[in-house]
Design a protein around this motif. Structure first.
Motif, PDB file in Angstrom:
ATOM      1  N   PHE A  91      54.442   6.396 -60.006  1.00 31.89           N
ATOM      2  CA  PHE A  91      54.266   5.855 -61.353  1.00 31.89           C
ATOM      3  C   PHE A  91      52.829   5.363 -61.491  1.00 31.89           C
ATOM      4  O   PHE A  91      52.354   4.604 -60.650  1.00 31.89           O
ATOM      5  N   VAL A  92      52.166   5.811 -62.555  1.00 34.20           N
ATOM      6  CA  VAL A  92      50.764   5.458 -62.781  1.00 34.20           C
ATOM      7  C   VAL A  92      50.624   4.864 -64.174  1.00 34.20           C
ATOM      8  O   VAL A  92      51.100   5.454 -65.144  1.00 34.20           O
ATOM      9  N   ASN A  93      49.984   3.712 -64.273  1.00 35.55           N
ATOM     10  CA  ASN A  93      49.719   3.124 -65.581  1.00 35.55           C
ATOM     11  C   ASN A  93      48.614   3.903 -66.292  1.00 35.55           C
ATOM     12  O   ASN A  93      47.740   4.480 -65.644  1.00 35.55           O
ATOM     13  N   GLN A  94      48.638   3.874 -67.616  1.00 34.64           N
ATOM     14  CA  GLN A  94      47.714   4.666 -68.426  1.00 34.64           C
ATOM     15  C   GLN A  94      46.245   4.318 -68.217  1.00 34.64           C
ATOM     16  O   GLN A  94      45.373   5.145 -68.493  1.00 34.64           O
ATOM     17  N   ASP A  95      45.943   3.123 -67.742  1.00 30.17           N
ATOM     18  CA  ASP A  95      44.554   2.718 -67.570  1.00 30.17           C
ATOM     19  C   ASP A  95      44.060   2.842 -66.133  1.00 30.17           C
ATOM     20  O   ASP A  95      42.958   2.404 -65.806  1.00 30.17           O
ATOM     21  N   VAL A  96      44.846   3.481 -65.280  1.00 28.92           N
ATOM     22  CA  VAL A  96      44.464   3.670 -63.885  1.00 28.92           C
ATOM     23  C   VAL A  96      43.594   4.914 -63.746  1.00 28.92           C
ATOM     24  O   VAL A  96      43.862   5.947 -64.366  1.00 28.92           O
ATOM     25  N   GLU A  97      42.563   4.804 -62.939  1.00 25.87           N
ATOM     26  CA  GLU A  97      41.749   5.965 -62.569  1.00 25.87           C
ATOM     27  C   GLU A  97      41.858   6.115 -61.060  1.00 25.87           C
ATOM     28  O   GLU A  97      41.396   5.267 -60.308  1.00 25.87           O
ATOM     29  N   MET A  98      42.493   7.206 -60.636  1.00 25.24           N
ATOM     30  CA  MET A  98      42.728   7.439 -59.209  1.00 25.24           C
ATOM     31  C   MET A  98      41.460   7.909 -58.525  1.00 25.24           C
ATOM     32  O   MET A  98      40.685   8.685 -59.087  1.00 25.24           O
ATOM     33  N   LEU A  99      41.300   7.474 -57.308  1.00 19.00           N
ATOM     34  CA  LEU A  99      40.191   7.926 -56.478  1.00 19.00           C
ATOM     35  C   LEU A  99      40.697   9.009 -55.537  1.00 19.00           C
ATOM     36  O   LEU A  99      41.852   8.963 -55.105  1.00 19.00           O
ATOM     37  N   PRO A 100      39.842   9.984 -55.196  1.00 17.72           N
ATOM     38  CA  PRO A 100      40.255  10.990 -54.216  1.00 17.72           C
ATOM     39  C   PRO A 100      40.717  10.303 -52.936  1.00 17.72           C
ATOM     40  O   PRO A 100      40.142   9.310 -52.503  1.00 17.72           O
ATOM     41  N   GLY A 101      41.773  10.819 -52.362  1.00 17.20           N
ATOM     42  CA  GLY A 101      42.345  10.241 -51.154  1.00 17.20           C
ATOM     43  C   GLY A 101      43.531   9.339 -51.437  1.00 17.20           C
ATOM     44  O   GLY A 101      44.338   9.068 -50.548  1.00 17.20           O
ATOM     45  N   SER A 102      43.653   8.862 -52.674  1.00 16.42           N
ATOM     46  CA  SER A 102      44.754   7.953 -53.027  1.00 16.42           C
ATOM     47  C   SER A 102      46.104   8.627 -52.837  1.00 16.42           C
ATOM     48  O   SER A 102      47.011   8.066 -52.212  1.00 16.42           O
ATOM     49  N   LEU A 103      46.255   9.795 -53.405  1.00 14.75           N
ATOM     50  CA  LEU A 103      47.543  10.490 -53.324  1.00 14.75           C
ATOM     51  C   LEU A 103      47.844  10.936 -51.900  1.00 14.75           C
ATOM     52  O   LEU A 103      48.991  10.861 -51.457  1.00 14.75           O
ATOM     53  N   SER A 104      46.837  11.373 -51.166  1.00 16.82           N
ATOM     54  CA  SER A 104      47.056  11.759 -49.764  1.00 16.82           C
ATOM     55  C   SER A 104      47.562  10.582 -48.950  1.00 16.82           C
ATOM     56  O   SER A 104      48.458  10.736 -48.115  1.00 16.82           O
ATOM     57  N   ALA A 105      47.012   9.403 -49.193  1.00 19.80           N
ATOM     58  CA  ALA A 105      47.453   8.211 -48.470  1.00 19.80           C
ATOM     59  C   ALA A 105      48.903   7.889 -48.801  1.00 19.80           C
ATOM     60  O   ALA A 105      49.695   7.529 -47.905  1.00 19.80           O
ATOM     61  N   ILE A 106      49.278   8.028 -50.066  1.00 18.29           N
ATOM     62  CA  ILE A 106      50.663   7.784 -50.467  1.00 18.29           C
ATOM     63  C   ILE A 106      51.591   8.798 -49.810  1.00 18.29           C
ATOM     64  O   ILE A 106      52.649   8.441 -49.278  1.00 18.29           O
ATOM     65  N   ILE A 107      51.199  10.062 -49.818  1.00 17.13           N
ATOM     66  CA  ILE A 107      52.007  11.128 -49.217  1.00 17.13           C
ATOM     67  C   ILE A 107      52.211  10.869 -47.728  1.00 17.13           C
ATOM     68  O   ILE A 107      53.316  11.025 -47.205  1.00 17.13           O
ATOM     69  N   GLU A 108      51.145  10.467 -47.029  1.00 18.11           N
ATOM     70  CA  GLU A 108      51.270  10.179 -45.595  1.00 18.11           C
ATOM     71  C   GLU A 108      52.306   9.088 -45.341  1.00 18.11           C
ATOM     72  O   GLU A 108      53.109   9.188 -44.410  1.00 18.11           O
TER      73      GLU A 108
END
Length: 156
Positions: A91-108
């Protein structure tokens, strides 16, 4: 690369046209840089600026859902989950800007932990490295909370 059915990213927006473009672009960039695929669901919660949200989400290949009126974020999340195909949901709030590596860390974390978990992100105040939120603790029995790192300069 993980299968697209593994991860769904849900963004609920309400009158967020000034944020949603940066949010969705950061998600797309993060997915690309991390070598991941995901289903993206954008749910507009009765916004007066819904046309902007639809245009931006369509341009990035996101599935768009709309409510005629604001039903609240929890209800919107639940409706998006019903439509999702992913076995894991971010779940991502509308004002969030993801940084590269964020999703990989969550997946791990999801792969290492076989049981259901909740993961929070490190959030910065806009245009700074000052931490707004980097996790937290819940104190029982009153469920008071403490935000880790609040107002600290991130040096790492």
């Amino acid at each position: 690369m993980l299968a697209k059915s593994y991860l769904t990213i849900v963004v609920v927006t309400w009158n967020g046209s000034r944020y949603i473009g940066n949010c969705l672009e950061s998600i797309a960039y993060s997915l690309k840089e991390d070598g991941l695929e995901a289903e993206i669901i954008v749910l507009d919660n009765g916004s007066s600026d819904a046309k902007t949200t639809i245009k931006l989400s369509d341009s990035l290949g996101a599935y768009t859902m709309m409510f005629d009126r604001n039903m609240g974020v929890s209800f919107a999340w639940n409706e998006a989950v019903k439509k999702s195909r992913g076995t894991n949901i971010v779940f991502v709030n509308q004002d969030v800007e993801m940084l590269p590596g964020s999703l990989s860390a969550i997946i791990e974390l999801l792969i290492r932990n076989k049981s259901p978990i909740a993961v929070g992100a490190k959030l910065y105040f806009p245009n700074s490295r000052i931490i707004q939120h980097a996790g937290g603790e819940i104190f029982f029995p009153r469920c008071n909370t403490k935000h880790t790192g609040y107002l600290q300069n991130d040096v790492g």
